[in-house]
Design an enzyme around this catalytic site. Structure first.
Site, short mmCIF file in Angstrom:
data_model
loop_
_atom_site.label_atom_id
_atom_site.label_comp_id
_atom_site.label_asym_id
_atom_site.label_seq_id
_atom_site.Cartn_x
_atom_site.Cartn_y
_atom_site.Cartn_z
N ASP A 112 0.81 -1.15 -0.29
CA ASP A 112 0.08 0.08 -0.21
C ASP A 112 0.90 1.21 0.04
OD1 ASP A 112 -1.62 1.80 0.55
OD2 ASP A 112 -2.53 1.20 2.54
N ASP A 135 0.49 6.87 -10.79
CA ASP A 135 -0.16 6.33 -11.75
C ASP A 135 -1.17 5.48 -11.34
OD1 ASP A 135 -0.80 5.08 -14.12
OD2 ASP A 135 0.93 3.89 -14.60
N1 SPD Z 1 -9.60 5.76 -16.69
C1 SPD Z 1 -8.58 5.06 -16.62
C2 SPD Z 1 -7.38 5.96 -15.97
C3 SPD Z 1 -6.25 5.11 -15.93
C4 SPD Z 1 -5.01 5.51 -15.22
N2 SPD Z 1 -4.04 4.54 -14.88
C5 SPD Z 1 -3.39 3.84 -16.21
C6 SPD Z 1 -2.29 2.92 -15.70
C7 SPD Z 1 -1.59 2.96 -17.05
N3 SPD Z 1 0.01 2.84 -16.45
#
Ligand code: SPD
Length: 357
Positions: A204, A223
């Site tokens: 986490d 991300d």
């Molecule tokens: N609505 C989808 C948003 C996704 C964001 N994260 C994507 C991960 C790619 N590395």
């Protein structure tokens, strides 16, 4: 055309993991597909809860009291769904945290879906991973230590590795299954894990950040998946406080921040919290990603108090970094012009988000 296709609910191929099409053998057809074949109604022709009639859609499903499957829009983009034609389902499983689905689409290559939401496709992942990484890293001179929160597919790691100045990359991803699935189905992204500078922490991130020494990182990239369920805490004030503490003076954060067409309220909240916490600069940038809801996604990008950071005019342009353009594979989307353009905002957004610059 087969009888099923004529009726409009042909099931996609289900692969057995060895590249064999399980539909080839009547015995191997999963019960959901048999049900679809026997059914006259399109809605019952499901091979996965989000795949109907050979199309994946970003709807979610749950069971009602009678055990029937009920479909509903994702609450954070009501009234619309993104659909992709499914060629074959490659993988589906439930991890400790979420449902994981990988399918081959007919127009965007392989697709990774978590809890019914598209995370990436082979065709357009470059726009997201390149922008979320190089917007912050090209805005500071010689970044050395970087933390990635989430990012278990490895795409952001692949992009960070283009920067020769970087000496150490921590990544904290909660779901080991995402990493394993990416290594199996998305090797061009998971290649990011092979870099010797990468140190993987499975757990986490909120907990991880509480143990990070103050001022450890030059840059942090968040991300994450969308802020529903457990990811909700990744857009709240206490999380941003721990991020700011982990950054050096003049260090930078780039945080996924949804769509300007759909989520001005989320953007507004994030910008106002970040303005309170980050005493350097706070901006919103965006990029085009056709398979995300409304076709765009944005980033909140901030710096802590310290050496000033001019995000709009990158001090560390990628074109001047030795080997960066070619590392592992050629850059597909990002360049210094796209960097500058990402900060141009439409008038409605400037009006609706009070504290945006
Ligand atoms: N609505 C989808 C948003 C996704 C964001 N994260 C994507 C991960 C790619 N590395």
């Amino acid at each position: 055309m087969g009888e099923d296709a004529e009726r409009g609910f042909e099931c996609p191929k289900i692969m057995d993991g060895k590249g064999n099409n399980e539909n080839a053998s009547e015995k191997a057809i999963p019960s959901c597909c048999l049900k679809a074949r026997a059914s006259a109604t399109e809605l019952e022709a499901k091979c996965h809860s989000t795949v109907l009639s050979g199309w994946f859609s970003e709807s979610q499903s749950s069971s009602d009291k009678a055990g029937r499957t009920v479909y509903f829009n994702n609450p954070i983009w009501p009234g619309e769904v993104q659909c992709l034609r499914v060629e074959s389902i490659l993988y589906q499983a439930k991890s400790d945290y979420q449902e994981v689905l990988v399918f081959e689409s007919s127009s965007y290559g392989k697709v990774l879906v978590l809890d019914g939401i598209i995370q990436l496709t082979e065709k357009d992942e470059c726009a997201y991973q390149e922008m979320i990484t190089h917007l912050p890293l090209c805005s500071i001179p010689s970044p050395k230590t970087v933390l990635v929160v989430g990012g278990g597919d490895g795409g952001v790691l692949r992009e960070i590795a283009r920067h020769n100045s970087v000496q150490h990359i921590d990544i904290c991803e909660i779901d080991r299954m995402v990493i394993e699935v990416s290594k199996k189905f998305f090797p061009e992204l998971a290649a990011g894990f092979d870099d010797a500078r990468v140190c993987l922490h499975v757990g986490d991130a909120v907990e991880f950040l509480t143990h990070v020494p103050e001022g450890k990182y030059d840059a942090i990239i968040v991300d994450s998946s969308d802020p529903v369920g457990p990811a909700q805490q990744l857009v709240e004030k206490p999380f941003f406080e721990t991020i700011a503490r982990a950054l050096r003076p003049g260090g930078v954060l780039c945080n996924m921040a949804e769509s300007m067409w759909l989520h001005t309220h989320i953007i507004d909240d994030m910008i106002s919290v970040c303005r309170e916490i980050f005493k350097g600069s706070v901006h919103y940038a965006w990029t085009s990603v056709p398979t995300y809801p409304s076709g765009v996604i944005g980033f909140v990008i901030c710096s802590t108090e310290g050496p000033p950071v001019d995000f709009l005019n990158p001090i560390n342009p990628i074109e001047k970094l030795d080997g960066a353009d070619q590392h592992k594979r050629k850059l597909r989307y990002y360049n210094s012009e796209m960097h500058k353009a990402a900060f141009a905002l439409p008038s409605f957004l400037k009006r609706e988000v009070r504290l945006i610059l």
